[in-house]
Design a protein around this motif. Structure first.
Motif, PDB file in Angstrom:
ATOM      1  N   SER A 137       0.812  -1.216   0.000  1.00  0.00           N
ATOM      2  CA  SER A 137       0.000   0.000   0.000  1.00  0.00           C
ATOM      3  C   SER A 137       0.846   1.267   0.000  1.00  0.00           C
ATOM      4  O   SER A 137       0.368   2.332  -0.408  1.00  0.00           O
ATOM      5  CB  SER A 137      -0.940   0.000   1.210  1.00  0.00           C
ATOM      6  OG  SER A 137      -0.195   0.079   2.424  1.00  0.00           O
ATOM      7  N   PHE A 138       2.104   1.171   0.463  1.00  0.00           N
ATOM      8  CA  PHE A 138       2.965   2.357   0.452  1.00  0.00           C
ATOM      9  C   PHE A 138       4.268   2.145  -0.320  1.00  0.00           C
ATOM     10  O   PHE A 138       5.005   3.103  -0.556  1.00  0.00           O
ATOM     11  CB  PHE A 138       3.302   2.794   1.889  1.00  0.00           C
ATOM     12  CG  PHE A 138       4.075   1.776   2.678  1.00  0.00           C
ATOM     13  CD1 PHE A 138       5.450   1.656   2.550  1.00  0.00           C
ATOM     14  CD2 PHE A 138       3.428   0.936   3.574  1.00  0.00           C
ATOM     15  CE1 PHE A 138       6.167   0.730   3.288  1.00  0.00           C
ATOM     16  CE2 PHE A 138       4.127  -0.001   4.305  1.00  0.00           C
ATOM     17  CZ  PHE A 138       5.509  -0.107   4.165  1.00  0.00           C
ATOM     18  N   SER A 139       4.554   0.915  -0.703  1.00  0.00           N
ATOM     19  CA  SER A 139       5.797   0.636  -1.411  1.00  0.00           C
ATOM     20  C   SER A 139       5.645   0.908  -2.900  1.00  0.00           C
ATOM     21  O   SER A 139       4.579   0.676  -3.478  1.00  0.00           O
ATOM     22  CB  SER A 139       6.216  -0.825  -1.193  1.00  0.00           C
ATOM     23  OG  SER A 139       7.348  -1.151  -1.978  1.00  0.00           O
ATOM     24  N   SER A 140       6.707   1.376  -3.508  1.00  0.00           N
ATOM     25  CA  SER A 140       6.700   1.662  -4.940  1.00  0.00           C
ATOM     26  C   SER A 140       7.279   0.523  -5.765  1.00  0.00           C
ATOM     27  O   SER A 140       7.340   0.619  -6.988  1.00  0.00           O
ATOM     28  CB  SER A 140       7.505   2.936  -5.225  1.00  0.00           C
ATOM     29  OG  SER A 140       8.847   2.782  -4.769  1.00  0.00           O
ATOM     30  N   SER A 141       7.714  -0.555  -5.118  1.00  0.00           N
ATOM     31  CA  SER A 141       8.338  -1.669  -5.815  1.00  0.00           C
ATOM     32  C   SER A 141       7.886  -2.981  -5.200  1.00  0.00           C
ATOM     33  O   SER A 141       7.793  -3.103  -3.970  1.00  0.00           O
ATOM     34  CB  SER A 141       9.863  -1.552  -5.740  1.00  0.00           C
ATOM     35  OG  SER A 141      10.502  -2.719  -6.216  1.00  0.00           O
ATOM     36  N   SER A 142       7.607  -3.958  -6.048  1.00  0.00           N
ATOM     37  CA  SER A 142       7.223  -5.276  -5.544  1.00  0.00           C
ATOM     38  C   SER A 142       8.402  -5.967  -4.865  1.00  0.00           C
ATOM     39  O   SER A 142       8.196  -6.807  -3.985  1.00  0.00           O
ATOM     40  CB  SER A 142       6.707  -6.149  -6.701  1.00  0.00           C
ATOM     41  OG  SER A 142       7.701  -6.287  -7.709  1.00  0.00           O
ATOM     42  N   PHE A 143       9.627  -5.601  -5.259  1.00  0.00           N
ATOM     43  CA  PHE A 143      10.807  -6.193  -4.617  1.00  0.00           C
ATOM     44  C   PHE A 143      10.893  -5.766  -3.155  1.00  0.00           C
ATOM     45  O   PHE A 143      11.199  -6.578  -2.280  1.00  0.00           O
ATOM     46  CB  PHE A 143      12.078  -5.781  -5.362  1.00  0.00           C
ATOM     47  CG  PHE A 143      13.340  -6.285  -4.722  1.00  0.00           C
ATOM     48  CD1 PHE A 143      13.703  -7.623  -4.829  1.00  0.00           C
ATOM     49  CD2 PHE A 143      14.153  -5.422  -3.998  1.00  0.00           C
ATOM     50  CE1 PHE A 143      14.866  -8.089  -4.227  1.00  0.00           C
ATOM     51  CE2 PHE A 143      15.309  -5.883  -3.400  1.00  0.00           C
ATOM     52  CZ  PHE A 143      15.674  -7.218  -3.507  1.00  0.00           C
ATOM     53  N   ILE A 144      10.623  -4.501  -2.890  1.00  0.00           N
ATOM     54  CA  ILE A 144      10.636  -4.023  -1.500  1.00  0.00           C
ATOM     55  C   ILE A 144       9.554  -4.729  -0.695  1.00  0.00           C
ATOM     56  O   ILE A 144       9.771  -5.129   0.455  1.00  0.00           O
ATOM     57  CB  ILE A 144      10.439  -2.500  -1.464  1.00  0.00           C
ATOM     58  CG1 ILE A 144      11.613  -1.795  -2.155  1.00  0.00           C
ATOM     59  CG2 ILE A 144      10.303  -2.009  -0.030  1.00  0.00           C
ATOM     60  CD1 ILE A 144      11.469  -0.287  -2.236  1.00  0.00           C
ATOM     61  N   THR A 145       8.386  -4.900  -1.296  1.00  0.00           N
ATOM     62  CA  THR A 145       7.308  -5.613  -0.612  1.00  0.00           C
ATOM     63  C   THR A 145       7.716  -7.048  -0.307  1.00  0.00           C
ATOM     64  O   THR A 145       7.437  -7.565   0.779  1.00  0.00           O
ATOM     65  CB  THR A 145       6.040  -5.603  -1.478  1.00  0.00           C
ATOM     66  OG1 THR A 145       5.677  -4.256  -1.769  1.00  0.00           O
ATOM     67  CG2 THR A 145       4.891  -6.292  -0.765  1.00  0.00           C
ATOM     68  N   LEU A 146       8.384  -7.694  -1.265  1.00  0.00           N
ATOM     69  CA  LEU A 146       8.849  -9.067  -1.063  1.00  0.00           C
ATOM     70  C   LEU A 146       9.844  -9.148   0.079  1.00  0.00           C
ATOM     71  O   LEU A 146       9.744 -10.023   0.950  1.00  0.00           O
ATOM     72  CB  LEU A 146       9.477  -9.597  -2.351  1.00  0.00           C
ATOM     73  CG  LEU A 146      10.113 -10.992  -2.277  1.00  0.00           C
ATOM     74  CD1 LEU A 146       9.058 -12.038  -1.975  1.00  0.00           C
ATOM     75  CD2 LEU A 146      10.834 -11.313  -3.581  1.00  0.00           C
ATOM     76  N   ARG A 238      -4.692   7.365   0.959  1.00  0.00           N
ATOM     77  CA  ARG A 238      -3.961   8.640   0.931  1.00  0.00           C
ATOM     78  C   ARG A 238      -2.798   8.621  -0.057  1.00  0.00           C
ATOM     79  O   ARG A 238      -2.114   9.629  -0.200  1.00  0.00           O
ATOM     80  CB  ARG A 238      -3.430   8.947   2.332  1.00  0.00           C
ATOM     81  CG  ARG A 238      -4.539   9.153   3.363  1.00  0.00           C
ATOM     82  CD  ARG A 238      -3.944   9.369   4.750  1.00  0.00           C
ATOM     83  NE  ARG A 238      -4.981   9.614   5.739  1.00  0.00           N
ATOM     84  CZ  ARG A 238      -5.482  10.815   6.022  1.00  0.00           C
ATOM     85  NH1 ARG A 238      -5.026  11.889   5.369  1.00  0.00           N
ATOM     86  NH2 ARG A 238      -6.413  10.961   6.932  1.00  0.00           N
ATOM     87  N   ARG A 239      -2.566   7.483  -0.686  1.00  0.00           N
ATOM     88  CA  ARG A 239      -1.415   7.379  -1.583  1.00  0.00           C
ATOM     89  C   ARG A 239      -1.654   8.130  -2.880  1.00  0.00           C
ATOM     90  O   ARG A 239      -2.766   8.125  -3.426  1.00  0.00           O
ATOM     91  CB  ARG A 239      -1.126   5.905  -1.876  1.00  0.00           C
ATOM     92  CG  ARG A 239       0.026   5.685  -2.837  1.00  0.00           C
ATOM     93  CD  ARG A 239       0.342   4.213  -2.965  1.00  0.00           C
ATOM     94  NE  ARG A 239       1.417   3.965  -3.910  1.00  0.00           N
ATOM     95  CZ  ARG A 239       1.978   2.784  -4.129  1.00  0.00           C
ATOM     96  NH1 ARG A 239       1.527   1.723  -3.437  1.00  0.00           N
ATOM     97  NH2 ARG A 239       2.948   2.645  -5.004  1.00  0.00           N
ATOM     98  N   GLU A 240      -0.607   8.771  -3.388  1.00  0.00           N
ATOM     99  CA  GLU A 240      -0.660   9.452  -4.663  1.00  0.00           C
ATOM    100  C   GLU A 240      -0.056   8.576  -5.742  1.00  0.00           C
ATOM    101  O   GLU A 240       1.082   8.118  -5.618  1.00  0.00           O
ATOM    102  CB  GLU A 240       0.092  10.791  -4.594  1.00  0.00           C
ATOM    103  CG  GLU A 240      -0.541  11.804  -3.655  1.00  0.00           C
ATOM    104  CD  GLU A 240       0.187  13.133  -3.703  1.00  0.00           C
ATOM    105  OE1 GLU A 240       1.153  13.243  -4.493  1.00  0.00           O
ATOM    106  OE2 GLU A 240      -0.204  14.036  -2.956  1.00  0.00           O
TER     107      GLU A 240
END
Length: 242
Positions: A137-146, A238-240
């Motif tokens: 919901s706040f990460s811009s990359s799926s790698f960071i989420t992983l 709230r995410r842009e």
């Protein structure tokens, strides 16, 4: 299915421990399949829509961001339910075949702990899936989420033992600084204790599981999941978008 088939082979190699091996391998297979599903499917549910810009098409309709996020999460929960349910049937069949072939090596076996272990494995996967939606919901990359999901999974399964160790360091003969103790205690209450949903030991050894523990653990998992999804919906609203 291949791993469940290997269970029969391993039981034949060590028949004196066939009961423990059959239950442990079958339950571990179901947990591993669910974990892979969360890591490689759940994480990409939001990431792909963001990367391909298809989320704009969805949100252009009378659908709020909260409805979009919750709908995605419920779809993931249903996918986990179907997958874990089907694999659980195969796991129970694998255990039944091992029990039929090595009946003398299942002295304290009980079906109830096995079924409860499968149910709570599903609850733990639902909670982990909720965490992936929070990070996405706040990460811009799926790698960071992983990475965040894997870190949360590892911490969640070990934080209970680490907390017990640092709070009684004299047992292990080590020294723990007050700062490290505070950090571990903060992590214990911040991260979900996923080890609570791991009942493979009780199932493999036929140990009784108190009903109070089952009720408390179920409430803990459902409440934590609800809080995490609520936070994810708030951040996502709230995410842009770029």
């Amino acid at each position: 299915l291949l791993l469940l088939g290997v269970t029969q082979l391993v039981c034949g190699m060590i028949p004196q421990h066939a009961g423990k091996v059959a239950v442990d391998l079958s339950l571990s297979t179901v947990s591993l399949a669910g974990l892979l599903l969360v890591l490689f499917v759940g994480i990409n549910l939001l990431a792909k829509d963001l990367d391909r810009k298809t989320i704009y098409v969805v949100l252009s309709r009378p659908i709020s961001r909260v409805q979009y996020l919750v709908g995605k999460f419920l779809g993931m929960v249903f996918l986990l339910f179907v997958t874990v349910g089907l694999l659980s049937l195969f796991a129970l069949a694998s255990i039944a075949l091992a029990k039929l072939g090595y009946a003398g090596y299942f002295p304290r076996f009980s079906w109830f702990p096995v079924v409860m272990a499968l149910v709570f494995s599903f609850l733990g996967l639902v909670l982990l899936s909720a965490l992936t939606f929070l990070f996405a919901s706040f990460s811009s990359s799926s790698f960071i989420t992983l990475v965040l999901t894997i870190v949360s999974y590892l911490i969640g399964h070990s934080i209970g033992d680490v907390k017990a160790l640092v709070e009684a360091p004299q047992v292990a003969g080590i020294e723990v600084s007050p700062v490290a103790l505070r950090i571990v205690q903060a992590a214990y209450y911040m991260f979900p204790n996923l080890s609570l949903f791991d009942l493979k030991t009780q199932a493999a050894h036929g140990l009784p599981i108190p009903p109070s523990y089952l009720l408390w653990c179920s409430g803990y998992g459902l409440a934590y999941t609800a809080v995490v999804i609520s936070c994810a919906a708030l951040l996502f609203r709230r995410r842009e978008f770029p």
